[in-house]
Design a protein around this motif. Structure first.
Motif: not given
Ligand code: NAD
Length: 457
Positions: A78-99
């Protein structure tokens, strides 16, 4: 990116121009009903205790975890960032959610103050209905910054993702809606028309992340009813490189932080002030690293810089670049024309602080380097802006003192501006009005109420 008609929002991949799909636009006339549902759900949601709400929000984690890869790919599409950045954004959000939710639970727990004669309890209560209006550049993380503390506090939320990224916003809302009671989190699709209607509507609190211009509009619109607002706005972040800086470390950071996400980051380095004594070597290293960056479709292997989000965003960057060249700036590397929404990462030198490219937010892949003859001059030029989001200072012993002279909200010394976990994300001057994160940031989504009684009672 997307195009809106009166009834449909068509999401388009900025790398290819292909349509991803469409979502129905929420009619402005329907927003009153959305608020009615939010208010109807709010009482029961607020009557749960804080731990129960936190526990319920945590149930979204496995749902998001299972879909993380799919949502990461959507971010890129949808917004063009690289797949590493896109996955990185989502993983960072999900992995940090409990904390993050644990941190919010601590921040919002009642607090007791006893001065010997009076015992007061401070409660962090909900305002009621919170609107969350967010940008496209971090389409997964930006909504979370608002909806987590707002929901944990007992507010219900109506979120409006940017019109550029409706499917990422929808995926986030869908995951939470699998575990939350009906009406607690609703989503509205549309552009600034829907945004304005939400701000004007029957809400009590507005959490907004986006441009300074839209923030100004929202603040004055909210002022009519004194609605609470928390605004995280744009930046024009400076980087100062002192003469005793590690030139390679400074150049690596300058390249990474100017071009990450194709320069479409609120805390991108947008102005670099480098000491005369090391300027030749620094400029050459930045230009060398920039020339080696691989630009292309963010879904392809090896690509480091994706396209800009839209033709409009590209046109605005190119207009600033052209004006800067007309005003006498020198192109140290880049600037070759590219098709579609792509912009070749470009390094400009020979700049002066009065050029528009040194004053207005660029939000694109341009590194602007200006030489300075003293620390004082660097600080004066860096502060000569209405913005005050992030900043960075690279150097030896004097770096911390130089950092303290800067009027930004977050300043990194020999690193980026992001602080230790638990510290707020805060813009000074016109980069923010209120802020997110850390104890005080989470509390901004709450109404503090104080109940006091005599200690002798
Ligand atoms: P934008 O202001 O154009 O839009 C942001 C959101 O607000 C969108 O959902 C849009 O539809 C809506 N909107 C626009 N005008 C509105 C109005 N008058 N009333 C209500 N809603 C309105 O910003 P953008 O282009 O999506 O995002 C880029 C901007 O966001 C940059 O300035 C960037 O620096 C800023 N940003 C800031 C932070 C931060 O933490 N400070 C983080 C990310 C992005």
């Amino acid at each position: 990116m997307s195009t809106a008609t009166a009834t449909e929002l068509v999401s388009t991949n900025p790398a290819t121009g292909e349509a991803i799909g469409s979502v129905p636009v929420t009619p402005v006339e329907g927003i009153g009903e959305v608020f009615e549902r939010s208010h109807a759900a709010q009482g029961a949601w607020a009557r749960l205790n804080l731990d129960e709400r936190i526990e319920m929000l945590k149930r979204a984690i496995p749902v998001l975890d299972k879909r993380a890869e799919q949502i990461g790919a959507l971010v890129t599409a949808e917004m063009g960032k690289t797949i590493a950045e896109g996955m990185g954004e989502v993983r960072y959000g999900v992995d940090g959610l409990a904390g993050k939710l644990d941190e919010i639970a601590v921040a919002l727990a009642p607090e007791t103050i006893n001065d010997g004669s009076t015992k007061s309890t401070l409660y962090h209560d909900p305002f009621g209905v919170c609107v969350a209006i967010t940008p496209w550049n971090f389409p997964f993380l930006m909504p979370l910054q608002i909806i987590l503390p707002a929901l944990a506090a007992g507010n219900t939320v109506v979120m409006k993702p940017s019109e550029m990224v409706p499917f990422v916003g929808q995926a986030l809302a869908d995951a939470f809606n699998e575990v939350l009671p009906t009406g607690v989190l609703q989503i509205v699709h549309g552009d600034d028309e829907q945004g304005k209607a939400l701000v004007a509507g029957n809400c009590n609190l507005i959490g907004f992340t986006g441009s300074r211009a839209a923030g100004q509009h929202i603040l004055s619109a909210a002022g009519r009813d004194l609605k609470r607002v928390v605004l995280e706005l744009g930046g024009k972040d400076p980087m100062i490189v002192l003469e005793d800086a590690d030139i390679n470390a400074a150049a690596n950071f300058a390249v990474r932080n100017s071009f990450r996400n194709c320069g479409q980051v609120c805390v991108s380095t947008e102005r670099i002030y480098v000491a005369d004594a090391i300027a030749d070597e620094f400029e050459a290293e930045v230009a060398k690293q920039t020339a080696a960056l691989v630009v292309g479709n963010g879904s392809d292997d090896g690509v480091e810089i994706g396209p800009m989000v839209s033709a409009e965003q590209k046109a605005s960057v190119i207009a600033q670049l052209e004006q800067a060249k007309k005003d006498g700036a020198t192109v140290a590397c880049g600037d070759e024309p590219m098709d579609g929404n792509y912009v070749r990462p470009t390094v400009l030198t020979g700049l002066t602080n009065d050029m528009p490219i040194m004053r207005d937010e660029t939000f694109g892949p341009v590194a602007c380097i200006m030489r300075v003859s003293s620390d004082d001059q660097a600080v004066r030029l860096a502060n000569d802006t209405p913005y005050g989001l992030g900043a960075a200072v690279f150097g030896g012993e004097r770096a911390e003192a130089v950092a303290r002279g800067l009027t930004a909200g977050m300043i990194g010394v020999n690193q980026g501006c992001g602080g230790a976990s638990g510290t707020p994300w805060v813009g000074a001057k016109q980069s923010g009005y209120g802020y997110h994160g850390g104890r005080e940031g989470h509390r901004q989504f709450t109404q503090v109420r104080v109940v006091s009684r005599p200690c002798s009672d």
